[in-house]
Design a protein around this motif. Structure first.
Motif, PDB file in Angstrom:
ATOM      1  N   ILE A  34       0.849  -1.371  -0.050  1.00  0.00           N
ATOM      2  CA  ILE A  34       0.028  -0.002   0.131  1.00  0.00           C
ATOM      3  C   ILE A  34       0.909   1.227  -0.196  1.00  0.00           C
ATOM      4  O   ILE A  34       0.437   2.513   0.429  1.00  0.00           O
ATOM      5  CB  ILE A  34      -0.950  -0.084   1.186  1.00  0.00           C
ATOM      6  CG1 ILE A  34      -0.201  -0.138   2.475  1.00  0.00           C
ATOM      7  CG2 ILE A  34      -1.999  -0.979   1.023  1.00  0.00           C
ATOM      8  CD1 ILE A  34      -1.321   0.273   3.751  1.00  0.00           C
ATOM      9  N   GLY A  35       2.150   1.051  -0.287  1.00  0.00           N
ATOM     10  CA  GLY A  35       3.174   2.389  -0.500  1.00  0.00           C
ATOM     11  C   GLY A  35       3.588   2.818   0.801  1.00  0.00           C
ATOM     12  O   GLY A  35       4.350   4.052   0.798  1.00  0.00           O
ATOM     13  N   CYS A  36       3.560   2.051   1.886  1.00  0.00           N
ATOM     14  CA  CYS A  36       4.258   2.504   3.042  1.00  0.00           C
ATOM     15  C   CYS A  36       5.789   1.897   3.118  1.00  0.00           C
ATOM     16  O   CYS A  36       5.894   0.719   3.245  1.00  0.00           O
ATOM     17  CB  CYS A  36       3.532   1.964   4.562  1.00  0.00           C
ATOM     18  SG  CYS A  36       4.296   2.341   6.054  1.00  0.00           S
ATOM     19  N   ASP A  37       6.581   2.994   2.953  1.00  0.00           N
ATOM     20  CA  ASP A  37       7.940   2.237   2.776  1.00  0.00           C
ATOM     21  C   ASP A  37       8.807   2.569   3.848  1.00  0.00           C
ATOM     22  O   ASP A  37      10.081   2.411   3.834  1.00  0.00           O
ATOM     23  CB  ASP A  37       8.632   3.101   1.624  1.00  0.00           C
ATOM     24  CG  ASP A  37       8.382   4.676   1.489  1.00  0.00           C
ATOM     25  OD1 ASP A  37       8.108   5.020   2.434  1.00  0.00           O
ATOM     26  OD2 ASP A  37       8.698   5.215   0.509  1.00  0.00           O
ATOM     27  N   LYS A  38       8.406   3.204   5.119  1.00  0.00           N
ATOM     28  CA  LYS A  38       9.250   3.507   6.236  1.00  0.00           C
ATOM     29  C   LYS A  38       8.556   2.688   7.328  1.00  0.00           C
ATOM     30  O   LYS A  38       7.362   2.868   7.683  1.00  0.00           O
ATOM     31  CB  LYS A  38       9.305   4.948   6.548  1.00  0.00           C
ATOM     32  CG  LYS A  38      10.061   5.631   5.437  1.00  0.00           C
ATOM     33  CD  LYS A  38      10.245   7.170   5.489  1.00  0.00           C
ATOM     34  CE  LYS A  38      10.848   7.685   4.523  1.00  0.00           C
ATOM     35  NZ  LYS A  38      10.326   7.531   3.110  1.00  0.00           N
ATOM     36  N   MET A  39       9.230   1.745   8.005  1.00  0.00           N
ATOM     37  CA  MET A  39       8.701   1.052   9.199  1.00  0.00           C
ATOM     38  C   MET A  39       9.719   0.877  10.487  1.00  0.00           C
ATOM     39  O   MET A  39      10.912   1.133  10.203  1.00  0.00           O
ATOM     40  CB  MET A  39       8.414  -0.469   8.381  1.00  0.00           C
ATOM     41  CG  MET A  39       7.490  -0.535   7.299  1.00  0.00           C
ATOM     42  SD  MET A  39       7.422  -2.149   6.829  1.00  0.00           S
ATOM     43  CE  MET A  39       6.860  -1.798   5.155  1.00  0.00           C
ATOM     44  N   GLN A  40       9.024   0.518  11.369  1.00  0.00           N
ATOM     45  CA  GLN A  40       9.838   0.293  12.871  1.00  0.00           C
ATOM     46  C   GLN A  40       9.066  -0.731  13.468  1.00  0.00           C
ATOM     47  O   GLN A  40       7.868  -0.863  13.669  1.00  0.00           O
ATOM     48  CB  GLN A  40       9.691   1.565  13.295  1.00  0.00           C
ATOM     49  CG  GLN A  40      10.315   1.668  14.919  1.00  0.00           C
ATOM     50  CD  GLN A  40      10.003   2.926  15.628  1.00  0.00           C
ATOM     51  OE1 GLN A  40       9.592   4.003  15.122  1.00  0.00           O
ATOM     52  NE2 GLN A  40      10.340   2.894  16.927  1.00  0.00           N
ATOM     53  N   GLY A  41       9.937  -1.731  14.097  1.00  0.00           N
ATOM     54  CA  GLY A  41       9.288  -2.661  14.734  1.00  0.00           C
ATOM     55  C   GLY A  41      10.146  -3.818  14.905  1.00  0.00           C
ATOM     56  O   GLY A  41      11.328  -4.021  14.389  1.00  0.00           O
ATOM     57  N   TYR A  42       9.760  -4.924  15.809  1.00  0.00           N
ATOM     58  CA  TYR A  42      10.494  -6.270  16.017  1.00  0.00           C
ATOM     59  C   TYR A  42      10.830  -6.993  14.937  1.00  0.00           C
ATOM     60  O   TYR A  42      11.704  -7.668  14.745  1.00  0.00           O
ATOM     61  CB  TYR A  42       9.884  -7.055  17.038  1.00  0.00           C
ATOM     62  CG  TYR A  42      10.101  -6.459  18.539  1.00  0.00           C
ATOM     63  CD1 TYR A  42       9.904  -5.054  18.801  1.00  0.00           C
ATOM     64  CD2 TYR A  42      10.691  -7.322  19.563  1.00  0.00           C
ATOM     65  CE1 TYR A  42      10.197  -4.702  20.195  1.00  0.00           C
ATOM     66  CE2 TYR A  42      10.809  -6.811  20.873  1.00  0.00           C
ATOM     67  CZ  TYR A  42      10.766  -5.509  21.360  1.00  0.00           C
ATOM     68  OH  TYR A  42      10.930  -5.092  22.450  1.00  0.00           O
ATOM     69  N   TYR A  43      10.096  -6.702  13.798  1.00  0.00           N
ATOM     70  CA  TYR A  43      10.514  -7.579  12.552  1.00  0.00           C
ATOM     71  C   TYR A  43      11.755  -7.205  12.223  1.00  0.00           C
ATOM     72  O   TYR A  43      12.645  -7.981  11.454  1.00  0.00           O
ATOM     73  CB  TYR A  43       9.259  -7.480  11.563  1.00  0.00           C
ATOM     74  CG  TYR A  43       9.707  -8.177  10.228  1.00  0.00           C
ATOM     75  CD1 TYR A  43       9.586  -9.439  10.130  1.00  0.00           C
ATOM     76  CD2 TYR A  43      10.097  -7.383   9.039  1.00  0.00           C
ATOM     77  CE1 TYR A  43       9.725  -9.968   8.991  1.00  0.00           C
ATOM     78  CE2 TYR A  43      10.143  -8.001   7.726  1.00  0.00           C
ATOM     79  CZ  TYR A  43      10.344  -9.265   7.994  1.00  0.00           C
ATOM     80  OH  TYR A  43      10.324 -10.043   6.497  1.00  0.00           O
ATOM     81  N   PHE A  44      12.262  -5.894  12.366  1.00  0.00           N
ATOM     82  CA  PHE A  44      13.397  -5.505  11.781  1.00  0.00           C
ATOM     83  C   PHE A  44      14.347  -5.533  12.895  1.00  0.00           C
ATOM     84  O   PHE A  44      15.788  -5.946  12.764  1.00  0.00           O
ATOM     85  CB  PHE A  44      13.584  -3.927  11.484  1.00  0.00           C
ATOM     86  CG  PHE A  44      12.200  -3.843  10.265  1.00  0.00           C
ATOM     87  CD1 PHE A  44      12.764  -3.995   9.095  1.00  0.00           C
ATOM     88  CD2 PHE A  44      11.208  -3.400  10.522  1.00  0.00           C
ATOM     89  CE1 PHE A  44      12.005  -4.032   7.928  1.00  0.00           C
ATOM     90  CE2 PHE A  44      10.076  -3.373   9.481  1.00  0.00           C
ATOM     91  CZ  PHE A  44      10.394  -3.467   8.182  1.00  0.00           C
ATOM     92  N   SER A  45      14.333  -4.824  14.127  1.00  0.00           N
ATOM     93  CA  SER A  45      15.198  -4.870  15.126  1.00  0.00           C
ATOM     94  C   SER A  45      14.347  -4.287  16.456  1.00  0.00           C
ATOM     95  O   SER A  45      13.355  -3.565  16.618  1.00  0.00           O
ATOM     96  CB  SER A  45      16.349  -3.875  14.910  1.00  0.00           C
ATOM     97  OG  SER A  45      17.074  -3.697  16.263  1.00  0.00           O
ATOM     98  N   LYS A  46      14.613  -5.126  17.586  1.00  0.00           N
ATOM     99  CA  LYS A  46      14.150  -4.506  18.905  1.00  0.00           C
ATOM    100  C   LYS A  46      15.035  -3.388  19.278  1.00  0.00           C
ATOM    101  O   LYS A  46      16.003  -3.214  18.594  1.00  0.00           O
ATOM    102  CB  LYS A  46      14.116  -5.614  19.994  1.00  0.00           C
ATOM    103  CG  LYS A  46      15.889  -6.284  20.253  1.00  0.00           C
ATOM    104  CD  LYS A  46      15.738  -7.178  21.264  1.00  0.00           C
ATOM    105  CE  LYS A  46      17.230  -7.437  21.576  1.00  0.00           C
ATOM    106  NZ  LYS A  46      17.386  -8.575  22.905  1.00  0.00           N
ATOM    107  N   PRO A  47      14.548  -2.714  20.182  1.00  0.00           N
ATOM    108  CA  PRO A  47      15.574  -1.550  20.805  1.00  0.00           C
ATOM    109  C   PRO A  47      16.780  -1.994  21.288  1.00  0.00           C
ATOM    110  O   PRO A  47      16.893  -3.047  21.812  1.00  0.00           O
ATOM    111  CB  PRO A  47      14.719  -1.015  22.026  1.00  0.00           C
ATOM    112  CG  PRO A  47      13.157  -1.327  21.670  1.00  0.00           C
ATOM    113  CD  PRO A  47      13.179  -2.659  20.809  1.00  0.00           C
ATOM    114  N   ILE A  48      17.866  -1.277  20.718  1.00  0.00           N
ATOM    115  CA  ILE A  48      19.232  -2.041  20.846  1.00  0.00           C
ATOM    116  C   ILE A  48      19.927  -0.770  21.696  1.00  0.00           C
ATOM    117  O   ILE A  48      19.967   0.406  21.785  1.00  0.00           O
ATOM    118  CB  ILE A  48      19.817  -2.103  19.472  1.00  0.00           C
ATOM    119  CG1 ILE A  48      19.817  -1.141  18.766  1.00  0.00           C
ATOM    120  CG2 ILE A  48      19.219  -3.530  18.823  1.00  0.00           C
ATOM    121  CD1 ILE A  48      20.493  -1.205  17.312  1.00  0.00           C
TER     122      ILE A  48
END
Length: 574
Positions: free
Chosen positions: A543-557
């Motif tokens: 749907i064109g959302c090209d910026k993401m954040q969440g545990y799928y990519f990385s937990k807080p580090i």
């Protein structure tokens, strides 16, 4: 020149030329050869005058002069070390000498033994240097590391060391150790009404009073703010602890005269005693702290710890009390969650997330302690700590050459509505010479809708200064297109509640598609929060959302992991 010389015949001191004498004097180095049998000076460079305070002739005429000027407290140790050199070793000594003015100074003395062809010890060659400035600087730094700069009292770190030693001694000698945890009542009123400079004078006066009323072996420490701890060592019974608490309470209640005015401030005192209330230092400190907090709440003045007392204190009360000290005690830290551009697979930003590790209670959930902070004035203190810590850390990463990325911080309503907020942001950026584009401000819809005029003015000023504003938790509050048009948001973050059930809830998909389209049509960046699964990632891409954040990519580090991650292209898991 410094290594041991063997089979030397004839024996000739190695520094008799004018050339060497000039070099040694210019560098304030004294070379000295001493006969091993008679201890008479064979030769000594003229730098002895500036370093040791006596001339070449004085050392040549008096073979005992060096021993005579040794500082008394160092003499036995130095002479003992010298005896080891007779066995063919060398030694580097550091000791003090008495000056002709009655003081002392530090010198270093490298001594090497020299033998003849028959391996007989014939002389000592020495290299002496003035290290007085170095040693006094080291002493000053050590003092500062273990003492409070305002009062000169031992600080928390020093107290911890002394308490550990006291407990070991008490165990061996079957004595008691007492702790008085002292908090000045209504001290905040002094700071608020008279200012922090006057508050500092109160603290200094209180510290002086406490110090004057202790036994010689007792130790008083300033823990920070308006809190002190007294360590009572070698107590023969628990009554001595109660007597000292009563005495301190009485002394501290006496009026304080500052600038022709008298002020009366009482104290709340909590006590604990080894071994009755615990065997470990941190347990004893915590229990005295709990007792002090109850004394303050119940206005009893003095409270001894009692078994089960900690359970009677609500967790919220404890956390609020501990949170006041968390910054001073270095218990707060930041973790960073990456924000990913899924088109380039790069980290474009980090969200700074506040964490709290309490030494006894362990990790405290942000959802728990931030709510407590928001109900008091602590939230401003915490938020400013986050701001300055982020600016310092991003500047460090900038200097390390890490890839270009911003850091966003969450700003509560109490902070953004402060008259000094803009200046605080500018001061933090200026202090660390950080370009404004590296910092972004996240605010919730609720914050944006509180005091709308003030919020709008502040956000526009920030944007003009170069700091972008992110609308956090978009979709769960008051948002409408008219509000989004009014506010100078650069980015909106879709709340994770719209992301969680995407793969099996068609209504959620429709809402999410509309939110993304709304943001895009208004020319804003759109970030999806809380992306945890591949199906969510896949749909958001569609749907064109090209910026993401969440545990799928990385937990807080941690900051260390940030440095390794941001040096590489981020690879999305498929």
């Amino acid at each position: 020149m410094l290594k041991q010389i063997e089979k030397t015949n004839p024996i000739t001191p190695p520094f008799h030329s004018p050339h060497w004498e000039k070099i040694l004097n210019e560098n304030n180095i004294c070379l000295w050869s001493v006969d091993a049998r008679t201890l008479k000076t064979l030769q000594i460079s003229s730098a002895c005058q500036s370093i040791l305070g006596y001339s070449k002739q004085e050392f040549i005429e008096n073979s005992c002069l060096w021993e005579e000027i040794l500082y008394l407290n160092d003499k036995e140790r130095v002479l003992q070390q010298l005896r080891s050199i007779e066995n063919g070793h060398s030694a580097k000594l550091e000791y003090r000498i008495r000056t002709q003015h009655g003081g002392y100074k530090w010198v270093s003395d490298y001594i090497s033994s020299v033998h003849d062809e028959n391996t007989h010890l014939v002389r000592y060659d020495r290299v002496i240097m003035d290290i007085d400035h170095q040693k006094k600087t080291e002493d000053e730094l050590t003092y500062l590391a273990f003492h409070d700069s305002l009062t000169g009292l031992p600080n928390r770190r020093k107290l911890e060391m002394e308490l550990q030693k006291a407990l070991t001694e008490a165990t061996n000698n079957h004595h008691f150790v007492g702790i008085l945890f002292i908090d000045i009542d209504r001290f905040k009123d002094i700071n608020d009404s008279l200012g922090h400079k006057m508050g500092d004078k109160f603290i200094q006066t209180m510290a002086k009073r406490l110090k004057e009323n202790l036994r010689p072996d007792d130790i008083i420490s300033r823990q920070g703010g308006d809190e002190f701890v007294i360590l009572l060592k070698n107590l023969t019974n628990s009554l001595a602890l109660e007597e000292m608490a009563a005495r301190i309470s009485q002394v501290m209640a006496e009026p304080i005269k500052i600038v022709d005015h008298e002020y009366r401030l009482g104290v709340s005192i909590g006590t604990s005693i080894f071994p009755d209330h615990g065997l470990e230092a941190d347990v004893l400190m915590m229990r005295a702290d709990h007792a002090m907090y109850l004394a303050k709440e119940n206005k009893t003045g003095i409270q001894q710890y009692q078994t089960g007392m900690s359970k009677s204190l609500s967790r919220k009360m404890l956390l609020e009390q501990y949170l006041h000290r968390a910054i001073e005690h270095d218990e707060l830290y930041l973790e960073y969650q990456p924000i990913i551009d899924v088109c380039s697979n790069e980290i474009i930003g980090l969200e700074a997330l506040l964490r709290w590790m309490h030494p006894v209670l362990g990790n405290i959930s942000p959802g728990e302690f931030i709510q407590i902070a928001e109900e008091s004035d602590l939230i401003l203190k915490l938020s400013n700590w986050v701001l300055f810590t982020v600016c310092r850390q991003r500047r460090y990463w900038m200097d390390q050459g890490l890839a270009y990325f911003y850091i966003s911080i969450n700003v509560p309503a109490q902070q953004i509505h402060q008259d000094t907020f803009i200046e605080t942001i500018k001061r933090a950026l200026k202090q660390y010479k950080l370009p404004a584009e590296f910092l972004k401000i996240e605010i919730t819809e609720r914050t944006a809708m509180t005091n709308v005029v003030k919020a709008l003015t502040t956000m526009r000023e920030l944007q003009e200064f170069g700091v972008d504003i992110i609308l956090d938790d978009f979709g769960i509050g008051y948002s409408s297109i008219s509000y989004l048009v009014q506010y100078p948001f650069n980015t909106i973050k879709i709340d994770k509640s719209f992301i969680q059930d995407l793969h099996h809830n068609s209504s959620q998909k429709s809402v999410c598609r509309s939110l993304v389209a709304m943001g895009k049509n208004l020319g804003m960046n759109v970030v999806a929060e809380g992306v945890e699964e591949f199906e969510q990632y896949y749909y958001l891409c569609s749907i064109g959302c090209d910026k993401m954040q969440g545990y799928y990519f990385s937990k807080p580090i941690s900051q260390d992991l940030v440095e390794s991650l941001t040096n590489h292209i981020y690879t999305v898991k498929l």
